[in-house]
Motif scaffolding. Sequence first.
Motif, mmCIF file in Angstrom:
data_model
loop_
_atom_site.group_PDB
_atom_site.id
_atom_site.type_symbol
_atom_site.label_atom_id
_atom_site.label_comp_id
_atom_site.label_asym_id
_atom_site.label_seq_id
_atom_site.Cartn_x
_atom_site.Cartn_y
_atom_site.Cartn_z
ATOM 1 N N PRO A 138 47.937 50.297 100.802
ATOM 2 C CA PRO A 138 49.201 50.468 101.545
ATOM 3 C C PRO A 138 50.362 50.883 100.642
ATOM 4 C CG PRO A 138 48.218 48.297 101.978
ATOM 5 C CD PRO A 138 47.472 48.897 100.824
ATOM 6 N N SER A 139 50.422 50.392 99.392
ATOM 7 C CA SER A 139 51.607 50.671 98.564
ATOM 8 C C SER A 139 51.241 51.348 97.250
ATOM 9 C CB SER A 139 52.338 49.362 98.248
ATOM 10 O OG SER A 139 51.607 48.645 97.276
ATOM 11 N N GLY A 140 52.269 51.962 96.628
ATOM 12 C CA GLY A 140 52.068 52.617 95.339
ATOM 13 C C GLY A 140 51.751 51.613 94.248
ATOM 14 N N GLY A 141 52.390 50.443 94.311
ATOM 15 C CA GLY A 141 52.128 49.413 93.304
ATOM 16 C C GLY A 141 50.667 48.999 93.328
ATOM 17 N N GLU A 142 50.160 48.771 94.541
ATOM 18 C CA GLU A 142 48.754 48.358 94.644
ATOM 19 C C GLU A 142 47.834 49.502 94.196
ATOM 20 O OE1 GLU A 142 47.520 46.538 98.357
ATOM 21 O OE2 GLU A 142 45.425 46.582 97.731
ATOM 22 N N ALA A 143 48.244 50.729 94.488
ATOM 23 C CA ALA A 143 47.432 51.875 94.045
ATOM 24 C C ALA A 143 47.362 51.908 92.510
ATOM 25 C CB ALA A 143 48.012 53.174 94.592
ATOM 26 N N CYS A 144 48.495 51.630 91.848
ATOM 27 C CA CYS A 144 48.471 51.598 90.372
ATOM 28 C C CYS A 144 47.616 50.435 89.880
ATOM 29 C CB CYS A 144 49.892 51.507 89.812
ATOM 30 S SG CYS A 144 50.809 53.046 90.037
ATOM 31 N N ASP A 145 47.682 49.305 90.589
ATOM 32 C CA ASP A 145 46.798 48.179 90.237
ATOM 33 C C ASP A 145 45.337 48.618 90.281
ATOM 34 O OD1 ASP A 145 48.958 46.515 90.048
ATOM 35 O OD2 ASP A 145 48.349 45.141 91.638
ATOM 36 N N GLY A 166 58.987 52.939 82.033
ATOM 37 C CA GLY A 166 58.153 53.463 83.121
ATOM 38 C C GLY A 166 58.283 52.564 84.337
ATOM 39 N N TYR A 167 57.866 53.073 85.479
ATOM 40 C CA TYR A 167 57.900 52.281 86.712
ATOM 41 C C TYR A 167 56.658 52.608 87.528
ATOM 42 C CZ TYR A 167 59.534 49.955 90.909
ATOM 43 O OH TYR A 167 59.647 49.103 91.984
ATOM 44 N N HIS A 168 55.860 51.567 87.794
ATOM 45 C CA HIS A 168 54.641 51.796 88.574
ATOM 46 C C HIS A 168 54.531 50.828 89.740
ATOM 47 C CE1 HIS A 168 53.314 54.546 85.454
ATOM 48 N NE2 HIS A 168 53.669 53.639 84.565
ATOM 49 N N GLY A 169 55.614 50.089 90.025
ATOM 50 C CA GLY A 169 55.580 49.147 91.131
ATOM 51 C C GLY A 169 55.638 47.722 90.632
ATOM 52 N N HIS A 170 55.677 46.790 91.591
ATOM 53 C CA HIS A 170 55.937 45.405 91.224
ATOM 54 C C HIS A 170 54.775 44.462 91.478
ATOM 55 C CE1 HIS A 170 60.569 45.805 90.893
ATOM 56 N NE2 HIS A 170 59.902 46.371 89.911
ATOM 57 N N PHE A 217 50.983 57.157 82.732
ATOM 58 C CA PHE A 217 52.370 57.631 82.736
ATOM 59 C C PHE A 217 52.712 58.128 84.126
ATOM 60 C CE2 PHE A 217 51.547 58.972 78.126
ATOM 61 C CZ PHE A 217 52.257 57.915 77.588
ATOM 62 N N GLU A 218 53.985 58.008 84.509
ATOM 63 C CA GLU A 218 54.479 58.811 85.626
ATOM 64 C C GLU A 218 54.554 60.228 85.059
ATOM 65 O OE1 GLU A 218 58.287 57.078 87.426
ATOM 66 O OE2 GLU A 218 57.924 55.845 85.670
ATOM 67 N N THR A 219 54.029 61.204 85.745
ATOM 68 C CA THR A 219 54.027 62.560 85.174
ATOM 69 C C THR A 219 55.456 62.952 84.780
ATOM 70 O OG1 THR A 219 52.183 63.066 86.621
ATOM 71 C CG2 THR A 219 53.262 64.942 85.557
ATOM 72 N N LEU A 250 47.610 59.403 85.861
ATOM 73 C CA LEU A 250 48.955 59.928 86.123
ATOM 74 C C LEU A 250 49.440 59.414 87.466
ATOM 75 C CD1 LEU A 250 48.748 63.511 84.656
ATOM 76 C CD2 LEU A 250 49.858 61.500 83.678
ATOM 77 N N ASP A 251 50.620 58.817 87.421
ATOM 78 C CA ASP A 251 51.248 58.252 88.609
ATOM 79 C C ASP A 251 52.167 59.333 89.184
ATOM 80 O OD1 ASP A 251 53.063 57.051 90.317
ATOM 81 O OD2 ASP A 251 53.339 55.253 89.104
ATOM 82 N N GLU A 252 51.746 59.920 90.307
ATOM 83 C CA GLU A 252 52.575 60.941 90.970
ATOM 84 C C GLU A 252 53.083 60.417 92.312
ATOM 85 O OE1 GLU A 252 51.710 65.024 90.737
ATOM 86 O OE2 GLU A 252 51.365 64.917 88.565
ATOM 87 N N VAL A 253 53.361 59.115 92.326
ATOM 88 C CA VAL A 253 53.891 58.500 93.553
ATOM 89 C C VAL A 253 55.199 59.195 93.956
ATOM 90 C CG1 VAL A 253 54.935 56.357 94.430
ATOM 91 C CG2 VAL A 253 52.710 56.295 93.297
ATOM 92 N N GLN A 254 56.033 59.550 92.965
ATOM 93 C CA GLN A 254 57.268 60.293 93.280
ATOM 94 C C GLN A 254 57.118 61.783 93.026
ATOM 95 O OE1 GLN A 254 61.234 59.080 92.743
ATOM 96 N NE2 GLN A 254 60.771 56.940 92.316
ATOM 97 N N ALA A 255 56.411 62.141 91.940
ATOM 98 C CA ALA A 255 56.423 63.542 91.496
ATOM 99 C C ALA A 255 55.424 64.425 92.231
ATOM 100 C CB ALA A 255 56.156 63.595 89.991
ATOM 101 N N GLY A 279 51.555 58.227 96.577
ATOM 102 C CA GLY A 279 52.134 57.241 97.495
ATOM 103 C C GLY A 279 53.323 57.847 98.208
ATOM 104 N N LYS A 280 54.311 57.001 98.494
ATOM 105 C CA LYS A 280 55.591 57.433 99.068
ATOM 106 C C LYS A 280 55.458 58.447 100.211
ATOM 107 C CE LYS A 280 58.656 55.612 95.865
ATOM 108 N NZ LYS A 280 59.680 54.628 96.244
ATOM 109 N N GLY A 281 55.490 59.738 99.900
ATOM 110 C CA GLY A 281 55.486 60.762 100.947
ATOM 111 C C GLY A 281 54.129 60.980 101.613
HETATM 112 C C1 LIG Z 1 56.434 56.334 90.129
HETATM 113 C C2 LIG Z 1 56.210 55.152 91.012
HETATM 114 N N1 LIG Z 1 55.031 54.534 90.995
HETATM 115 C C3 LIG Z 1 54.770 53.475 91.789
HETATM 116 C C4 LIG Z 1 55.741 52.983 92.641
HETATM 117 C C5 LIG Z 1 55.455 51.796 93.506
HETATM 118 O O1 LIG Z 1 55.307 52.178 94.825
HETATM 119 P P1 LIG Z 1 55.532 51.096 95.990
HETATM 120 O O2 LIG Z 1 56.988 50.787 96.057
HETATM 121 O O3 LIG Z 1 54.993 51.801 97.212
HETATM 122 O O4 LIG Z 1 54.724 49.895 95.614
HETATM 123 C C6 LIG Z 1 56.992 53.609 92.700
HETATM 124 C C7 LIG Z 1 58.034 53.108 93.594
HETATM 125 O O5 LIG Z 1 59.195 53.444 93.519
HETATM 126 C C8 LIG Z 1 57.241 54.712 91.850
HETATM 127 O O6 LIG Z 1 58.420 55.328 91.847
#
Ligand SMILES: Cc1ncc(COP(=O)(O)O)c(C=O)c1O
Length: 446
Positions: A138-145, A166-170, A217-219, A250-255, A279-281
């Motif tokens: 469901p979420s980007g954070g879980e996807a990175c997990d 870097g930011y990959h979720g919480h 890395f986030e790309t 590579l985390d392309e949740v935003q990019a 994720g996201k979009g």
């Molecule tokens: C690059 C990146 N990865 C992962 C996440 C985490 O996604 P989510 O908020 O859907 O858990 C975010 C959220 O802002 C993000 O910007």
Amino acid sequence: MGEPAKAPGDIVRGPGGAACPQPLLGAKPQASVVEDFARYVSPGRVEVYRALGFDAVPGRREGVYVWDLDGRRYINCRSSGGVFNLGHRPPAVVNALKEALDVLDIGDHMLLSEQRARLAARLAELTPGDITYSFFTPSGGEACDVAIKLARGYTGRPGVVSAIDGYHGHTGFALSAGDTRFKRHFEPLMPGFTQVPFGDIDAVRRAVDETTAAVIFETIPATAGIIIPPDDFYPAVRKICDSRGALLILDEVQAGLGRTGRLWAIDEWGVVPDILVLGKGMSGGVYPLSAVCYREHVDEFFKRNPFVHLTSFGGADLGCVCALAMLDEICRPGFLDHVEEMGVRFERGFARLKEKHPETVAGWRRRGLMMAFELAEDKLGPMMTYALGKNGVIAVFSDFRPRAMQIMPPLIIQPAEVDEVLDAMDRALDLVEGMVAAGVPAPYIP
Ligand SMILES: Cc1ncc(COP(=O)(O)O)c(C=O)c1O
């Protein structure tokens, strides 16, 4: 529609006095919704939004626009980090979801799914190189997990190298790979995580060894301030990973998904990651869905352990339908060219703004419509968020680099709307300069 409700629990009377549901939007005045939010959801957040002068509650939403409950219109240049890549309530996705609701539901994540198979096949077609399989969350954070678990499981190694800021979720593994500021209250976190300055290939070379499962890395790191790495960075990272047997995530949740004017941001560097996180979009802003897409050989681990990560709402059938409709939109001929054209239009405007406000504007970074508009110092970012809000634009500063305003409009933005944002930015810069001259302090520093 009957009288607006006056208090929680009030029954709204429709024609003939029959009880009918409260309207979804505008059942209460905005100020009273803010009070309820502070009372029942988060007083801390309301305090910050008030300080930023942006305690507006989004109401009606359509395309690039959002109206608050008082009827004030904003152009959304935050897009929730890309959730609204196609704008608010994109008709193609909304209609696909409405149709699907007549037939489908979330589905049972433990069983097989026609929709998940269809979406995964489409992603295999569209993602770079031999990326074949997809796992949905469901979420980007879980996807990175999941991506990190997969890398540890596949390699049998513990180490994870990620970027400072870097930011990959919480969630657990994602948080461990992220910046200190969000982690410090929760330590000790997962062991085995090392962070390096983003873009520093020597630091990557020193950090990756035979105990490293993955480099993630986030790309293009967004929360760090939309930082574009040097041309030779990713090819060199790929080589280091290959030579030491580590996976590249590579985390392309935003990019990803067209944000940079390419389908995948990494296409610019011609590198194929082992795991690509989306994720996201993913589902047009109307259904939560994220994905971990990975290369064929990496599936060896899931093949041996097919039930090792379970998530009830991951890859919900309804979400997959939305994602397929979203992919059709971003794959339309000319879509990515439009993203780049609008980005160029913004960039020309940024140059004019820098000329007009040389003391306040430091520069910009841009790939497609993933843009950082950089101000001269950190305190100006929160001021600019405030000033843009006053001028009808929603845009935020980067958490880890407040001087860098993130300008992330929906990818469907049109030339006249770009010009509207640029005019608002000009007025906002005047307002910020007036605040600085009057000695007004920054409304909030992250
Ligand atoms: C690059 C990146 N990865 C992962 C996440 C985490 O996604 P989510 O908020 O859907 O858990 C975010 C959220 O802002 C993000 O910007």
